[in-house]
Design a protein around this motif. Structure first.
Motif, PDB file in Angstrom:
ATOM      1  N   LEU A  61       3.309   5.173   7.779  1.00 50.43           N
ATOM      2  CA  LEU A  61       2.007   5.783   7.498  1.00 50.43           C
ATOM      3  C   LEU A  61       1.301   5.081   6.348  1.00 50.43           C
ATOM      4  O   LEU A  61       0.066   4.928   6.359  1.00 50.43           O
ATOM      5  CB  LEU A  61       2.190   7.270   7.189  1.00 50.43           C
ATOM      6  N   ALA A  62       2.062   4.644   5.344  1.00 54.18           N
ATOM      7  CA  ALA A  62       1.440   3.914   4.238  1.00 54.18           C
ATOM      8  C   ALA A  62       0.819   2.609   4.728  1.00 54.18           C
ATOM      9  O   ALA A  62      -0.320   2.257   4.352  1.00 54.18           O
ATOM     10  CB  ALA A  62       2.480   3.643   3.154  1.00 54.18           C
ATOM     11  N   PHE A  63       1.539   1.881   5.577  1.00 52.46           N
ATOM     12  CA  PHE A  63       0.972   0.650   6.135  1.00 52.46           C
ATOM     13  C   PHE A  63      -0.227   0.949   7.038  1.00 52.46           C
ATOM     14  O   PHE A  63      -1.209   0.186   7.061  1.00 52.46           O
ATOM     15  CB  PHE A  63       2.040  -0.108   6.924  1.00 52.46           C
ATOM     16  N   LEU A  64      -0.161   2.042   7.803  1.00 47.68           N
ATOM     17  CA  LEU A  64      -1.280   2.404   8.676  1.00 47.68           C
ATOM     18  C   LEU A  64      -2.536   2.724   7.869  1.00 47.68           C
ATOM     19  O   LEU A  64      -3.652   2.327   8.241  1.00 47.68           O
ATOM     20  CB  LEU A  64      -0.893   3.604   9.546  1.00 47.68           C
ATOM     21  N   ILE A  65      -2.372   3.435   6.769  1.00 45.19           N
ATOM     22  CA  ILE A  65      -3.533   3.776   5.937  1.00 45.19           C
ATOM     23  C   ILE A  65      -4.143   2.521   5.337  1.00 45.19           C
ATOM     24  O   ILE A  65      -5.377   2.365   5.292  1.00 45.19           O
ATOM     25  CB  ILE A  65      -3.119   4.778   4.847  1.00 45.19           C
ATOM     26  N   ASN A  66      -3.298   1.610   4.879  1.00 45.40           N
ATOM     27  CA  ASN A  66      -3.820   0.353   4.338  1.00 45.40           C
ATOM     28  C   ASN A  66      -4.597  -0.421   5.400  1.00 45.40           C
ATOM     29  O   ASN A  66      -5.680  -0.960   5.132  1.00 45.40           O
ATOM     30  CB  ASN A  66      -2.669  -0.506   3.811  1.00 45.40           C
ATOM     31  N   GLY A  67      -4.038  -0.493   6.605  1.00 40.87           N
ATOM     32  CA  GLY A  67      -4.737  -1.201   7.678  1.00 40.87           C
ATOM     33  C   GLY A  67      -6.046  -0.539   8.051  1.00 40.87           C
ATOM     34  O   GLY A  67      -7.068  -1.213   8.262  1.00 40.87           O
ATOM     35  N   ALA A  68      -6.035   0.802   8.151  1.00 40.29           N
ATOM     36  CA  ALA A  68      -7.262   1.516   8.504  1.00 40.29           C
ATOM     37  C   ALA A  68      -8.326   1.349   7.421  1.00 40.29           C
ATOM     38  O   ALA A  68      -9.525   1.198   7.724  1.00 40.29           O
ATOM     39  CB  ALA A  68      -6.951   2.994   8.720  1.00 40.29           C
ATOM     40  N   ALA A  69      -7.909   1.364   6.158  1.00 41.46           N
ATOM     41  CA  ALA A  69      -8.874   1.181   5.069  1.00 41.46           C
ATOM     42  C   ALA A  69      -9.496  -0.209   5.115  1.00 41.46           C
ATOM     43  O   ALA A  69     -10.713  -0.374   4.900  1.00 41.46           O
ATOM     44  CB  ALA A  69      -8.178   1.409   3.731  1.00 41.46           C
ATOM     45  N   PHE A  70      -8.684  -1.218   5.425  1.00 41.22           N
ATOM     46  CA  PHE A  70      -9.226  -2.580   5.504  1.00 41.22           C
ATOM     47  C   PHE A  70     -10.224  -2.709   6.650  1.00 41.22           C
ATOM     48  O   PHE A  70     -11.322  -3.260   6.481  1.00 41.22           O
ATOM     49  CB  PHE A  70      -8.079  -3.574   5.690  1.00 41.22           C
ATOM     50  N   VAL A  71      -9.858  -2.187   7.838  1.00 41.43           N
ATOM     51  CA  VAL A  71     -10.756  -2.296   8.990  1.00 41.43           C
ATOM     52  C   VAL A  71     -12.036  -1.506   8.745  1.00 41.43           C
ATOM     53  O   VAL A  71     -13.152  -1.988   9.015  1.00 41.43           O
ATOM     54  CB  VAL A  71     -10.044  -1.812  10.268  1.00 41.43           C
ATOM     55  N   GLY A  72     -11.908  -0.288   8.238  1.00 43.09           N
ATOM     56  CA  GLY A  72     -13.095   0.534   8.016  1.00 43.09           C
ATOM     57  C   GLY A  72     -14.036  -0.062   7.001  1.00 43.09           C
ATOM     58  O   GLY A  72     -15.266  -0.038   7.175  1.00 43.09           O
ATOM     59  N   THR A  73     -13.488  -0.629   5.929  1.00 46.62           N
ATOM     60  CA  THR A  73     -14.340  -1.228   4.898  1.00 46.62           C
ATOM     61  C   THR A  73     -14.972  -2.525   5.389  1.00 46.62           C
ATOM     62  O   THR A  73     -16.166  -2.782   5.166  1.00 46.62           O
ATOM     63  CB  THR A  73     -13.506  -1.492   3.634  1.00 46.62           C
ATOM     64  N   THR A  74     -14.182  -3.353   6.075  1.00 46.56           N
ATOM     65  CA  THR A  74     -14.699  -4.640   6.545  1.00 46.56           C
ATOM     66  C   THR A  74     -15.791  -4.464   7.588  1.00 46.56           C
ATOM     67  O   THR A  74     -16.806  -5.176   7.583  1.00 46.56           O
ATOM     68  CB  THR A  74     -13.548  -5.482   7.123  1.00 46.56           C
ATOM     69  N   GLU A  75     -15.624  -3.519   8.495  1.00 45.03           N
ATOM     70  CA  GLU A  75     -16.579  -3.325   9.582  1.00 45.03           C
ATOM     71  C   GLU A  75     -17.684  -2.337   9.227  1.00 45.03           C
ATOM     72  O   GLU A  75     -18.546  -2.056  10.058  1.00 45.03           O
ATOM     73  CB  GLU A  75     -15.843  -2.831  10.833  1.00 45.03           C
ATOM     74  N   GLY A  76     -17.643  -1.790   8.016  1.00 48.16           N
ATOM     75  CA  GLY A  76     -18.695  -0.881   7.593  1.00 48.16           C
ATOM     76  C   GLY A  76     -18.664   0.462   8.285  1.00 48.16           C
ATOM     77  O   GLY A  76     -19.704   1.115   8.432  1.00 48.16           O
ATOM     78  N   LEU A  77     -17.477   0.884   8.724  1.00 48.06           N
ATOM     79  CA  LEU A  77     -17.377   2.172   9.409  1.00 48.06           C
ATOM     80  C   LEU A  77     -17.477   3.334   8.436  1.00 48.06           C
ATOM     81  O   LEU A  77     -17.850   4.440   8.821  1.00 48.06           O
ATOM     82  CB  LEU A  77     -16.064   2.246  10.187  1.00 48.06           C
ATOM     83  N   TRP A  78     -17.100   3.119   7.206  1.00 48.60           N
ATOM     84  CA  TRP A  78     -17.252   4.132   6.163  1.00 48.60           C
ATOM     85  C   TRP A  78     -17.430   3.420   4.833  1.00 48.60           C
ATOM     86  O   TRP A  78     -17.313   2.202   4.732  1.00 48.60           O
ATOM     87  CB  TRP A  78     -16.065   5.100   6.118  1.00 48.60           C
ATOM     88  N   SER A  79     -17.698   4.203   3.839  1.00 51.56           N
ATOM     89  CA  SER A  79     -17.961   3.632   2.525  1.00 51.56           C
ATOM     90  C   SER A  79     -16.688   3.032   1.936  1.00 51.56           C
ATOM     91  O   SER A  79     -15.583   3.248   2.447  1.00 51.56           O
ATOM     92  CB  SER A  79     -18.522   4.707   1.589  1.00 51.56           C
ATOM     93  N   GLN A  80     -16.853   2.319   0.870  1.00 50.04           N
ATOM     94  CA  GLN A  80     -15.738   1.647   0.222  1.00 50.04           C
ATOM     95  C   GLN A  80     -14.668   2.653  -0.204  1.00 50.04           C
ATOM     96  O   GLN A  80     -14.956   3.663  -0.847  1.00 50.04           O
ATOM     97  CB  GLN A  80     -16.239   0.881  -1.012  1.00 50.04           C
ATOM     98  N   THR A  81     -13.411   2.384   0.196  1.00 49.57           N
ATOM     99  CA  THR A  81     -12.299   3.249  -0.201  1.00 49.57           C
ATOM    100  C   THR A  81     -12.060   3.100  -1.696  1.00 49.57           C
ATOM    101  O   THR A  81     -12.098   1.980  -2.226  1.00 49.57           O
ATOM    102  CB  THR A  81     -11.027   2.867   0.566  1.00 49.57           C
ATOM    103  N   PRO A  82     -11.820   4.211  -2.410  1.00 50.22           N
ATOM    104  CA  PRO A  82     -11.546   4.093  -3.852  1.00 50.22           C
ATOM    105  C   PRO A  82     -10.428   3.093  -4.119  1.00 50.22           C
ATOM    106  O   PRO A  82      -9.364   3.154  -3.495  1.00 50.22           O
ATOM    107  CB  PRO A  82     -11.160   5.517  -4.253  1.00 50.22           C
ATOM    108  N   GLU A  83     -10.667   2.201  -5.045  1.00 53.41           N
ATOM    109  CA  GLU A  83      -9.735   1.101  -5.281  1.00 53.41           C
ATOM    110  C   GLU A  83      -8.383   1.596  -5.777  1.00 53.41           C
ATOM    111  O   GLU A  83      -7.341   1.060  -5.399  1.00 53.41           O
ATOM    112  CB  GLU A  83     -10.344   0.132  -6.294  1.00 53.41           C
ATOM    113  N   ASP A  84      -8.392   2.626  -6.631  1.00 52.23           N
ATOM    114  CA  ASP A  84      -7.117   3.108  -7.153  1.00 52.23           C
ATOM    115  C   ASP A  84      -6.276   3.764  -6.053  1.00 52.23           C
ATOM    116  O   ASP A  84      -5.048   3.645  -6.035  1.00 52.23           O
ATOM    117  CB  ASP A  84      -7.344   4.087  -8.303  1.00 52.23           C
TER     118      ASP A  84
END
Length: 530
Positions: A61-84
């Motif tokens: 799940l940790a790897f899945l969240i990282n992957g989803a955050a990268f795809v969502g941020t790169t493709e503009g599907l949602w706003s920037q995920t908090p960096e921390d």
């Protein structure tokens, strides 16, 4: 007034067919996430170790969240995920990877040392808290900083453990190879690939790892190949009271057939001590409250037997595990793997204050010599059938074997299947045979036979009541010199002059012949099915 000519109008502007094209890296990460979810579902369905499944799920799940955050941020599907948050999940995924690998390699020992293994999680919140002040981000996580050092350390621990297990453990070497393959893939798809992107002037993956499906597939392969055998019935969780057999040790029951080992297992189970019998073919029904696990064929049988015992004893510390078919394990997995499994089983028994009974019957001479080098506590035990014949021989001479054979035929047994549990039925059988001789032989001979029978019955009952630890001291009836009392010698001479003993044997055979078929069938069912 001019009229506009009729004709097909152009359609209004709209997106081209096919939707918005994805970044190739986003597509790779997205497909990898789908593979991660499928692997997680496979382990959740087919796995049998809950704590390992939980660690695998958290890591995935940790790897899945990282992957989803990268795809969502790169493709503009949602706003920037908090960096921390993104950085904290990245740290968590690396720490859980190391813990997962430690669990796969040290599966039977990690539940007792879980606190030490989870110390790897302690730096995660600390580094996450310090990240804003230090300027650490997920994109620069593998730079030469304390943060990057921790991430490399987690992967380094996992890879080093796999390499060491590959060289030091004959039993776990094939699994360690696949763990090492998975770790190398994660290292290449994570920090190495990040450096390659930076060299090429491309944006890093910011926490995503394109090799996660490969790593998780290797870990899942090991988890499923070493999963425990099914145990029925399940044992209740919690510490148990000590039984009659000494705990915190592994004991070698050296006997021709594992009769006393199974007797001890049933006695301990009747005393409400959690008991597990691991054998090639469990009985069709559960007897005496003991749990059974059938050894399934395959070259990983030794590892699976060890994980089965580990799960059982960590669930019920202080329990009893009986490993009956040691020769079968050697044939399936090889003696080197079985020998290592026995060493680990002894450490497991000592660590959980439990008892492990090992049966070396049918091992080869070389395997027995190798087993002797392990210096197990050994109980040398006799064959109950031999001792029963020896006890009867003290009263009935060389004809004792004929009496035992008549009894075995009546109960559908072979002589080598005779145990101390059959003593009450044997005495009842002999009593009926003696009763049939009343009025046939002389009173003196009948009295002599009755006295001989009572003497043999007393010794048989005393022998059957002895626990395995008492029998292991070596005071066996077959080793004792036959000492007949004077009055019994006179009586024996009287009926040896005639045919009374032959008549006793004939009466024993007649008991079988006159017994109704229904009764004989019922006895067989009771003996075989409990």
């Amino acid at each position: 007034m001019a009229v506009a000519p009729l004709g097909r109008r152009h359609p209004p502007p709209r997106p081209t067919d096919g939707g918005i094209p994805l970044n190739p890296l986003s597509l790779i990460v997205l497909l990898g996430s789908a593979g991660d979810a499928w692997i997680l579902a496979l382990v959740a369905i087919r796995g049998r170790r809950r704590w390992l499944q939980a660690t695998f799920a958290a890591c995935t799940l940790a790897f899945l969240i990282n992957g989803a955050a990268f795809v969502g941020t790169t493709e503009g599907l949602w706003s920037q995920t908090p960096e921390d948050v993104l950085l904290g999940i990245l740290l968590l995924s690396h720490a859980l990877t190391a813990i997962l690998v430690l669990g796969l390699i040290h599966g039977e020992a990690l539940p007792r040392k879980r606190a030490a293994a989870f110390l790897l999680l302690v730096p995660v919140p600390v580094l996450t808290f310090l990240a804003p002040s230090q300027g650490w981000t997920a994109a620069t996580a593998f730079d030469e900083t304390v943060l990057g050092g921790f991430l490399v350390l987690c992967f380094g621990i996992a890879l080093a453990e796999a390499i060491y297990a590959r060289s030091a453990s004959p039993m776990f070497a094939p699994h360690a190879f696949w763990i090492a393959v998975g770790m190398v893939a994660l290292i290449i798809g994570g920090p190495v690939y990040t450096y390659e992107l930076l060299i090429l002037g491309l944006a890093p993956l910011a926490g995503a790892n394109v090799a996660v499906p490969v790593g998780l597939a290797c870990f899942a392969r090991v988890a499923l190949q070493t999963r425990p055998f099914p145990v029925r019935p399940k044992v209740a969780r919690g510490r148990t009271t000590a039984g009659t057999v000494r705990s915190a040790d592994a004991i070698l029951f050296d006997e021709a057939r594992p009769k006393y080992a199974l007797r001890v297992a049933h006695e301990e189970a009747q005393a409400n001590r959690p008991t597990l019998i691991v054998k090639r073919r469990p009985p069709p029904i559960t007897m005496s409250g003991a749990s059974f696990a059938a050894i399934e064929g395959g070259r990983h049988a030794a590892e699976r037997t060890l994980t089965t015992a580990s799960d059982f004893l960590t669930t019920a510390p202080g329990g009893l595990v009986v490993l009956e078919d040691l020769a079968d394990l050697s044939a399936l997995s090889g003696w080197r793997s079985v020998r290592e499994a026995l060493v680990r089983l002894r450490h497991l028994a000592r660590g959980t204050a439990s008892t492990a009974i090992v049966c070396p019957s049918r091992l080869t001479e070389s395997e027995r010599k190798s087993l002797a080098d392990l210096a197990f506590a050994t109980w040398t035990l006799p064959d109950p059938a031999t001792e029963i014949v020896a006890i009867l021989g003290q009263s009935f001479g060389s004809g004792a074997g004929r009496l035992v054979d008549s009894f075995c035929r009546g109960h559908g047994l072979r002589r080598d299947e005779l145990t101390t549990d059959h003593v009450p039925a044997l005495l009842a059988f002999l009593s009926r045979a003696l009763g049939d001789l009343t009025g046939v032989v002389s009173d003196a001979a009948a009295h002599g036979l009755r006295v001989q029978f009572e003497a043999a019955g007393s010794v048989l009952r005393s022998f059957a009541s002895q626990r395995a630890e008492e029998v292991a001291r070596g005071k066996w009836p077959s080793r004792k010199a036959i000492q007949e009392e004077t009055d019994l010698l006179v009586t024996a001479k009287e009926y040896w002059k005639g045919r009374e003993m032959e008549e006793l044997f004939a009466a024993a055979d007649a008991v079988l012949e006159r017994e109704p078929l229904y009764e004989r069938a019922r006895v067989v069912f009771v003996e075989q099915l409990g």
